[in-house]
Write an enzyme that holds these catalytic residues in place. Structure first.
Site, PDB file in Angstrom:
ATOM      1  N   ASP A  73      60.320 -14.057   9.754  1.00 46.92           N
ATOM      2  CA  ASP A  73      61.152 -13.775  10.917  1.00 46.92           C
ATOM      3  C   ASP A  73      60.384 -14.243  12.144  1.00 46.92           C
ATOM      4  O   ASP A  73      59.187 -13.997  12.266  1.00 46.92           O
ATOM      5  CB  ASP A  73      61.471 -12.283  11.016  1.00 46.92           C
ATOM      6  N   TYR A  74      61.085 -14.945  13.030  1.00 47.65           N
ATOM      7  CA  TYR A  74      60.478 -15.436  14.261  1.00 47.65           C
ATOM      8  C   TYR A  74      60.714 -14.420  15.370  1.00 47.65           C
ATOM      9  O   TYR A  74      61.822 -13.923  15.537  1.00 47.65           O
ATOM     10  CB  TYR A  74      61.105 -16.769  14.684  1.00 47.65           C
ATOM     11  N   ASP A 128      65.718 -15.253   9.031  1.00 48.57           N
ATOM     12  CA  ASP A 128      65.411 -16.541   9.677  1.00 48.57           C
ATOM     13  C   ASP A 128      64.987 -17.604   8.676  1.00 48.57           C
ATOM     14  O   ASP A 128      65.468 -18.732   8.708  1.00 48.57           O
ATOM     15  CB  ASP A 128      64.302 -16.377  10.726  1.00 48.57           C
TER      16      ASP A 128
END
Length: 191
Positions: A94-95, A81
């Site tokens: 990272d979401y 991401d």
């Protein structure tokens, strides 16, 4: 966007400039050569158990060893991401939109560790860390030093993040040990 990321009180997603980051960075790297043996979950789990690191949830290496996936060959393909640089170090972000509950306490460190293990995000962030390690090694060449340039990983559980919450609520962070990332690189067939 304005929640402190835990590296320093002023660093938030909104303060990371375009020059400091790569959005949706794709990666591809070969796994063991075609004539090599396929990679098994047990091998990766054993390596993680050998070099657990401070953020690795307790027992995750054993849990991964029992994961039932077909032995893997070919190429590792993915997309991170966000990768950003801060104070000379690079970070994987990272979401996550997982709904762990409706209260800030549902996004505490213990709840995040459970979610990270249950969904095998732990394995994911180690693969992402390996991809960044190889990228930095290639881009920086002989100047690259894991301990100097690799900052770590941040998994941002967005539903649990707010500038009004206690620091680190909704944020899982880890900095895998160099020995583990280098071991994974060798295990998967790389330098």
């Amino acid at each position: 966007l304005d929640t402190p990321l835990g590296l320093n009180p002023e660093l938030t997603l909104s303060t990371i400039t375009r020059a400091q980051r790569f959005d949706e960075l794709d990666f591809v790297f070969p796994l063991r050569p075609d004539d090599g043996e396929a990679i098994k979950a047990k091998e990766i789990g054993a390596l993680m158990s050998q070099f657990p690191g401070p953020g690795l949830p307790k027992g995750y290496g054993e849990m991964l060893s029992r994961l039932n996936f077909l032995p893997v060959r070919g190429f590792m393909v993915g997309s991170v991401d966000l990768i950003f640089e801060h104070a000379g170090r690079w970070y994987v972000v990272d979401y996550k939109s997982n709904n762990l509950g409706s209260h800030a306490s549902d996004y505490s460190a213990s709840h995040l560790a459970e979610a990270m293990s249950h969904s095998h995000y732990v394995l994911q962030y180690h693969i992402y860390s390996l991809a960044l390690h190889r990228y930095l090694s290639y881009r920086l060449g002989e100047r690259y030093r894991f301990d100097d340039h690799f900052g770590g990983v941040l998994y941002l559980f967005m539903r649990g993040m707010s500038p009004d919450y206690a620091p680190s609520t909704g944020i899982f962070s880890d900095r895998p040990p160099r020995e583990l990332i280098e071991g994974m690189s060798a295990l998967l067939g790389g330098p």
